[in-house]
Structures are given as structure tokens and as C-alpha cells.
Design a protein around this motif. Structure first.
Motif, short mmCIF file in Angstrom:
data_model
loop_
_atom_site.label_atom_id
_atom_site.label_comp_id
_atom_site.label_asym_id
_atom_site.label_seq_id
_atom_site.Cartn_x
_atom_site.Cartn_y
_atom_site.Cartn_z
N ASP A 138 5.12 1.41 -1.27
CA ASP A 138 6.36 1.25 -0.51
C ASP A 138 6.17 0.39 0.75
O ASP A 138 7.01 0.41 1.64
N ARG A 139 5.04 -0.34 0.80
CA ARG A 139 4.80 -1.17 1.98
C ARG A 139 4.44 -2.60 1.59
O ARG A 139 3.95 -3.37 2.41
N ILE A 140 4.73 -2.99 0.33
CA ILE A 140 4.18 -4.26 -0.15
C ILE A 140 4.77 -5.49 0.54
O ILE A 140 4.15 -6.54 0.57
N LEU A 174 2.40 -2.84 9.78
CA LEU A 174 1.64 -1.80 9.09
C LEU A 174 0.81 -1.02 10.09
O LEU A 174 0.38 -1.57 11.11
N SER A 175 0.57 0.27 9.78
CA SER A 175 -0.32 1.04 10.64
C SER A 175 -1.76 0.57 10.44
O SER A 175 -2.07 -0.16 9.49
N GLY A 176 -2.65 1.02 11.34
CA GLY A 176 -4.07 0.63 11.25
C GLY A 176 -4.67 1.00 9.90
O GLY A 176 -5.33 0.20 9.24
N GLY A 177 -4.41 2.22 9.48
CA GLY A 177 -4.96 2.67 8.20
C GLY A 177 -4.31 1.96 7.02
O GLY A 177 -4.94 1.78 5.97
N GLN A 178 -3.06 1.56 7.16
CA GLN A 178 -2.40 0.81 6.08
C GLN A 178 -3.01 -0.58 5.97
O GLN A 178 -3.24 -1.09 4.87
N LYS A 179 -3.29 -1.22 7.10
CA LYS A 179 -3.97 -2.52 7.07
C LYS A 179 -5.32 -2.39 6.38
O LYS A 179 -5.72 -3.23 5.57
N ILE A 198 12.87 3.58 14.97
CA ILE A 198 13.18 3.06 13.63
C ILE A 198 12.87 1.58 13.61
O ILE A 198 13.37 0.82 14.44
N TYR A 199 12.03 1.16 12.67
CA TYR A 199 11.74 -0.26 12.48
C TYR A 199 12.61 -0.78 11.35
O TYR A 199 12.95 -0.05 10.42
N THR A 200 12.95 -2.06 11.45
CA THR A 200 13.71 -2.69 10.36
C THR A 200 12.86 -3.78 9.74
O THR A 200 12.35 -4.66 10.43
N PRO A 226 -1.89 12.10 9.19
CA PRO A 226 -2.24 11.13 8.15
C PRO A 226 -1.94 9.69 8.56
O PRO A 226 -1.17 9.43 9.49
N SER A 227 -2.57 8.77 7.84
CA SER A 227 -2.30 7.36 8.04
C SER A 227 -0.81 7.10 7.85
O SER A 227 -0.20 7.57 6.89
N GLY A 228 -0.21 6.39 8.79
CA GLY A 228 1.21 6.05 8.69
C GLY A 228 2.15 7.13 9.21
O GLY A 228 3.37 6.99 9.08
N SER A 229 1.62 8.16 9.84
CA SER A 229 2.49 9.28 10.26
C SER A 229 3.16 9.05 11.61
O SER A 229 3.91 9.90 12.06
N GLY A 230 2.87 7.93 12.28
CA GLY A 230 3.59 7.60 13.51
C GLY A 230 2.77 7.68 14.79
O GLY A 230 3.32 7.53 15.88
N LYS A 231 1.47 7.89 14.69
CA LYS A 231 0.65 8.11 15.89
C LYS A 231 0.60 6.87 16.80
O LYS A 231 0.79 6.97 18.01
N SER A 232 0.32 5.70 16.22
CA SER A 232 0.24 4.49 17.06
C SER A 232 1.62 4.13 17.61
O SER A 232 1.74 3.63 18.73
N THR A 233 2.65 4.38 16.81
CA THR A 233 4.01 4.13 17.30
C THR A 233 4.27 5.00 18.52
O THR A 233 4.79 4.54 19.54
N LEU A 234 3.89 6.26 18.44
CA LEU A 234 4.04 7.17 19.58
C LEU A 234 3.28 6.63 20.80
O LEU A 234 3.81 6.58 21.92
N PHE A 271 -6.56 0.10 22.35
CA PHE A 271 -5.80 -0.17 21.12
C PHE A 271 -6.63 0.10 19.88
O PHE A 271 -7.83 -0.15 19.85
N GLN A 272 -5.96 0.56 18.82
CA GLN A 272 -6.62 0.84 17.54
C GLN A 272 -7.32 -0.40 17.01
O GLN A 272 -8.38 -0.32 16.36
N THR A 273 -6.75 -1.58 17.26
CA THR A 273 -7.39 -2.81 16.79
C THR A 273 -7.87 -3.67 17.96
O THR A 273 -7.88 -4.90 17.89
#
Ligand SMILES: Nc1ncnc2c1ncn2[C@@H]1O[C@H](COP(=O)(O)OP(=O)(O)OP(=O)(O)O)[C@@H](O)[C@H]1O
Ligand SMILES: Nc1ncnc2c1ncn2[C@@H]1O[C@H](COP(=O)(O)OP(=O)(O)OP(=O)(O)O)[C@@H](O)[C@H]1O
Ligand SMILES: [Mg+2]
Ligand SMILES: [Mg+2]
Lengths: 227, 227
Positions: free
Chosen positions: A133-135, A142-147, B10-12, B39-47, B89-91
Motif C-alpha cells: 500500500d506504499r508503492i 515513507l517512514s524510516g523502516g519503510q525506506k 494527514i498526508y496527501t 511498529p514501522s509506519g505507526s507514526g513515531k517520526s511524524t509525532l 533525526f532518524q536519517t
């Protein structure tokens, strides 16, 4: 599959010399699954870059499937890389203007695979790592783990004989990390040789053999019971 | 110190909406040390980006030290960031053409600190994270964990009241990770408020409180015994 003898890598920064790898001797048989561990700065990524033909050693020899590659130049190095090796980079190295699907397709472009098959294989790999769902997201969406998982999918699409993964779970929660290790173990079961760098012992133990580095030297190499 | 109420992001992407954070309610008192997991993609970096005033919420309110920041615009946001917040930063987000020393000095430039003091403080921070012998290396001449440590040093030099660290040990071996956590705990002992995202429970347990995210929601918030 991999035979490193007295492999040495020295970087020069200004007038300073950094001995990143010192006379490393390492053999990896086809079909093995090997974990590499060691402190930050101990030479693990440098080793992976040399094994992955992304860089050339300062001294020593590197036989990949019996072929001496230490002195190859581009574009011969590129050909070896594209045909035999899949690489998951510690810092992902995704192309920022391409979405996840296009990033995952990239290695197949070089291999001359037709568009429809590229798309199918990339979709399959991205689905396997949980990113169906992220293609269409680009890396900054993308999140860090998604990258990290796009980088993993990209390494798999050419069905390489040798998979090199540098901290493939460093940005993944425990469960996602275990899912990735299950994928790697399945590939290893199909005969893919895997060398993975990790700083987490729980991940390293999935391999039957753990090799330790310190200050550019290989300092320990042992078989692990009960992976 | 931090008071989030019904915070939503919310991202578009094209026609698609990604609800990265849903109605998050979270209070962090001055001087706390809080771990965030999920989990990966759960919103942590967004927070973390919202708390760090690097991005603005879609809905909800964010009071930082009693001041509503959810609707601030640049350059007011920049001023809040530079004065109060240090961000790992994560990256990493290092500037590729600057060496480690210059990267670490960067936040102090915005704060108008004079050159000699910038250099001294950056040297001290880099030494503390074990990089005294790498200060002239640029990011592509550093290992992954060394880049991560430059990012950590950079977050500390302005002596922020609030330190936000997104996976600060994700590329570090266990021992280097423990050294970083010792630095964080010492800072927390001096009154610095710290929010850190990690996927490793051994790292998370250094905090007295662990907050869990899943699918953009805060799903658990508990005090941890014996950090
Ligand atoms: N700029 C963006 N545009 C669109 N979607 C985004 C954007 N940034 C993040 N997302 C999506 O929002 C969700 C949350 O992302 P976030 O980076 O906060 O996750 P995370 O918890 O930090 O994950 P990880 O542990 O993998 O780093 C993800 O599903 C991601 O795909
Ligand atoms: N291009 C370069 N120029 C100069 N020095 C370099 C370069 N790349 C790496 N180094 C240095 O070589 C040493 C080994 O780096 P390497 O990236 O192999 O370490 P690593 O084991 O992967 O560390 P980490 O666990 O932090 O990722 C480090 O001390 C680093 O500073
Ligand atoms: Mg590395
Ligand atoms: Mg993240």
C-alpha cells in the motif's frame, strides 16, 4: 563463493590515513548465511563495499566465484555487481525522485528485463516486505523502516546469487525485523548466499556463523548452535 | 512542557490520504525521560516532527511550555526550534559538504554564538560521543554509526531544554548505544526533557515511561519500573 586474502583498505583524508580493513582473511561458501558484527567504525560497511564490488581494496585479493575481482575496473565491476549481487545499504540509498515501485525496479533495468516483468517482480518483492500500500510513495513520503524495506525489496528483484545486507533491520521494530529475517532464511534455504551486518545479537543468531570485527581486523569467526 | 491534544496529521499522496497520527493526547512534564515505541509506519517520526516544530498538524493543539505552536508559521517556528529543541533525526540529515565539526557547529550559527565558542562546544560534544579523531571527516567519510553520533552531538550543542531523538542508536553496536544512553541519562539528570523513539526494548527501558503507538494512535502509556 567469497575468498578474501589479506584484504586491506586504507582511506586517505587530507594527510591522514585511515586503515579501515587490515589483512582480512575470510571464506564464505556458496549457500552460507553469515552474520558480521563489531563496534561502530570497525570496518563492516567497508568490507561489504569491497565484497559487493562497489569499491576496490588497497591490497590483497578477492576471489568471487573463483574470479579475481580485486583489480577489475568499471564497467566490468558493474557487470559483476548487477549479475550476481543484491545489496541492502546501511543508509538505503534510494533515488529521491522515484517512488517505491520504480526504486525497486531499478536493478532490473540494468539487467535488460522488460517493463511488464519488472513491474510484476517489484510488486511481488514490495508486497513480501509489507509495502503493497506504499508503492507510489516517494522516499520522503515513507517512514524510516519503510525506506529500509524498499531497499531490501530492491536487493531481491534480480534474484541474486549473493545477497549483502548492511544493518537491514536497524530501523525496524522487532516484529518487522523478524519478518525480514524470515524472508532471508527462506532465500538461504533456496541456495542464496547471504552476508548480513547487524549490531543486534538476536538478528545475528539467525545465521549459523558469526564473524566479529574490531579496528579493521577480523577477530573472531565461530559457528553458532541452534540458529 | 509538552501538551498534545487531539493531535492529527494527514498526508496527501496523489488522491490518497494517509492518516499518520489520529487524535493523539500526550503530556510530557519538564524533566521527564520518555521512550516511544511502535511498529514501522505507526507514526513515531511524524509525532517527533510535530513536537520538534518541523511540521504542522492537520488538526489538534500543541502547547510547548504553555505556548500554542500548532498554528505558528516560519520564522516563528524556526525561532522556537532553535532556542528550545535539539533534534536527532532518524536519517541523520547531515550536510554532505561540511565535515563533522562544522555539522556539529551548525545550530550555534543560528543562535549567534561566536566562532571560538562554537568550535569549543562542538569539539566537546564530538569528543563525548567518541569522535574526537573524526572531526575533519565529511559524512561520506564516516561510518553509519559515526554519522549517527555526529547527529547526536549536533543536537546537544545548543544545550536545548527539550531533546528529541529518533532512533539514536539504530546504527550503533550495543556498547556505543549504551554510551549514548549514559549521555542522555546524565542530561536528563541535569533537567533536560528527553523524548526518544526506539525499537529496542533494552534502550527504551532507560526511560521511566514507555509510550506505544500503533496505526497512528497512542495505544499504551505506562510507567516502567527500574530503568
Ligand atoms: N511526507 C509523507 N507523505 C505521505 N505519507 C507519509 C509521509 N511521511 C510519512 N508518511 C506515512 O505516514 C506513516 C507514518 O510514518 P512515520 O515516519 O511517522 O512512521 P514511523 O513510526 O516513524 O516508522 P519507522 O519506525 O519505520 O521509522 C507511514 O505509513 C508513512 O508511509
Ligand atoms: N570514505 C572514507 N574516507 C575516510 N574514512 C572512511 C571512509 N569510509 C569509512 N571511513 C572510516 O573507516 C572506518 C570504518 O568505516 P566503516 O563504515 O566500515 O565502519 P562500520 O563498521 O560499518 O561502522 P558502523 O557500525 O558505524 O556502520 C571508520 O573509522 C570510518 O571513519
Ligand atoms: Mg556501517
Ligand atoms: Mg520513523
Amino acid at each position: 563463493m567469497i575468498n578474501l586474502q589479506d584484504l586491506t583498505k586504507i582511506y586517505t583524508v587530507g594527510l591522514e590515513k585511515v586503515i579501515a580493513l587490515r589483512q582480512v582473511n575470510l571464506k564464505v561458501q556458496a549457500g552460507e548465511l553469515v552474520s558480521i558484527m563489531g563496534p561502530s567504525g570497525s570496518g563492516k560497511s567497508t568490507l561489504m563495499n569491497l565484497i559487493g564490488c562497489l569499491d576496490r581494496p588497497t591490497a590483497g585479493s578477492y576471489l568471487l566465484e573463483g574470479q579475481e575481482v580485486a583489480h577489475l575496473e568499471e564497467p566490468d565491476l558493474a557487470q559483476v555487481r548487477n549479475q550476481k549481487i543484491g545489496f541492502v545499504f546501511q543508509t538505503f540509498n534510494l533515488l529521491p525522485r522515484l517512488n517505491a515501485l520504480r526504486n525497486a525496479e531499478l536493478p532490473m533495468l540494468y539487467a535488460g528485463i522488460p517493463a511488464r516483468e519488472r513491474r510484476e517482480r517489484a510488486l511481488k518483492a514490495l508486497t513480501e516486505v509489507g509495502l503493497a500500500d506504499r508503492i507510489y510513495h516517494r522516499p520522503n513520503e515513507l517512514s524510516g523502516g519503510q525506506k529500509q524495506r524498499v531497499a531490501i525489496a530492491r536487493a531481491l528483484v534480480n534474484k541474486p546469487a549473493l545477497l549483502l545486507a548492511d544493518e537491514p533491520t536497524g530501523n525496524l521494530d522487532t516484529r518487522s525485523g523478524e519478518e525480514i529475517m524470515a524472508i532471508f532464511q527462506a532465500l538461504n534455504g533456496q541456495g542464496v548466499t547471504i552476508v548480513l551486518v547487524t549490531h543486534e545479537y538476536d538478528i545475528a543468531r539467525h545465521a549459523k556463523r558469526i564473524v566479529q570485527f574490531r579496528d579493521g581486523r577480523l577477530v573472531n569467526d565461530e559457528i553458532v548452535a541452534n540458529p
